[in-house]
Design an enzyme around this catalytic site. Structure first.
Site, PDB file in Angstrom:
ATOM      1  CD  GLN A  75      32.502  41.259  48.657  1.00 29.49           C
ATOM      2  OE1 GLN A  75      32.895  40.109  48.828  1.00 29.49           O
ATOM      3  NE2 GLN A  75      33.204  42.332  49.034  1.00 29.49           N
ATOM      4  CD  GLU A 128      31.568  34.581  50.535  1.00 33.84           C
ATOM      5  OE1 GLU A 128      32.803  34.572  50.597  1.00 33.84           O
ATOM      6  OE2 GLU A 128      30.908  35.617  50.316  1.00 33.84           O
ATOM      7  CG  HIS A 142      31.933  36.169  45.624  1.00 42.03           C
ATOM      8  ND1 HIS A 142      32.945  37.088  45.632  1.00 42.03           N
ATOM      9  CD2 HIS A 142      31.499  36.080  46.914  1.00 42.03           C
ATOM     10  CE1 HIS A 142      33.125  37.543  46.855  1.00 42.03           C
ATOM     11  NE2 HIS A 142      32.251  36.951  47.648  1.00 42.03           N
ATOM     12  CG  HIS A 174      27.687  39.037  49.808  1.00 38.40           C
ATOM     13  ND1 HIS A 174      27.904  38.485  48.563  1.00 38.40           N
ATOM     14  CD2 HIS A 174      28.889  39.010  50.442  1.00 38.40           C
ATOM     15  CE1 HIS A 174      29.171  38.125  48.459  1.00 38.40           C
ATOM     16  NE2 HIS A 174      29.792  38.441  49.594  1.00 38.40           N
ATOM     17  NE  ARG A 176      36.722  46.585  45.252  1.00 38.16           N
ATOM     18  CZ  ARG A 176      37.849  45.881  45.206  1.00 38.16           C
ATOM     19  NH1 ARG A 176      38.009  44.829  45.983  1.00 38.16           N
ATOM     20  NH2 ARG A 176      38.808  46.219  44.370  1.00 38.16           N
TER      21      ARG A 176
END
Length: 246
Positions: A69, A89, A71, A137, A157
């Site tokens: 996936q 993150e 982001h 990642h 995804r």
């Protein structure tokens, strides 16, 4: 996790949201009989009115490879989703784990990417992996982590191991930064990022979010307080990004 949290379901529980302000997933923060929600503390902790409490904290146990996936970053989240920020993150590893992060075969079309086309890392207990938005990642089997991130639920995804969930290839192509990879800080003691800082400590003074590293992690929000823990815990404080956010 099913045993730890006494969840009697056929499907295994893979993650627990320790601190969330999303609709229908709002964490109650209680002191005695008084309970409030994270957003009630946004201005106190971040010194600014924001659309929602801006950090999300999870406890994740992965038995299998999670989806490949990516982001969106802050700018793309605004233009593509109308969201105030993206999803950067960090993962703090509670035991040795595996990550696939960063494209090593950039000639391959995005829809054909698999874990073998990504850089494989094996962080040890106590290591911190930092993943900036745009990094392709996947978290690997055997990984047990505390995840600290911007409060965003935007995940595109690319590949999901035949689990049948929706893929988001068009948005993933726009969000992917081909050169981006994970940054691993070995035996992390303190990490400063513009989104938040993380420190391993037993003593906390002032305000911040504390996550214990016990078998069942607990989360505490301290406001102008002082507390000492029996074991080292993760102390999370806001970074400069929030005060500079327009």
């Amino acid at each position: 996790m099913n045993e730890l949290y006494k969840v009697d379901t056929q499907d295994p529980v893979g993650e627990v949201w320790l601190l969330s302000d999303f609709q229908n997933m709002r964490t109650e923060l209680c002191e005695g009989e008084r309970c409030i929600y994270p957003n009630d503390l946004t201005k106190t902790l971040f010194h600014k009115d924001l659309p929602r409490f801006p950090l999300l904290v999870k406890y994740i146990c992965a038995n299998d490879w999670l989806s490949v996936q990516v982001h969106p970053d802050d700018e793309l989240a605004k233009s593509l989703e109308g969201d105030p920020w993206g999803k950067n993150e960090c993962w703090y590893f509670l035991q040795k784990g595996r990550i696939a992060a960063g494209i090593t075969r950039q000639e391959k079309p995005l829809e054909d990417l698999r874990n073998g086309d990504l850089r494989i890392l094996t962080p040890e207990r106590g290591d911190l992996a930092c993943l900036q938005a745009g990094t392709v990642h996947s978290l690997g089997p055997g990984s047990k982590v505390i995840e600290i991130q911007q409060a965003s639920d935007m995940t595109y995804r690319i590949y999901d191991w035949g689990r049948g969930r929706e893929l988001h290839l068009d948005k993933a192509r726009v969000a992917t930064k081909a050169a981006a990879s994970a940054i691993v800080i070995e035996e992390m003691r303190k990490f400063d990022w513009k989104y938040f800082s993380i420190e391993l400590t037993k003593k906390v003074e002032g305000s911040g979010i504390v996550i214990t590293l016990s078998e069942v992690p607990e989360l505490h929000v301290l406001i102008d307080d002082r507390e000492e823990f029996s074991e080292e815990a993760l102390l999370v404080r806001p970074g400069s990004f929030w005060s500079e956010l327009l």
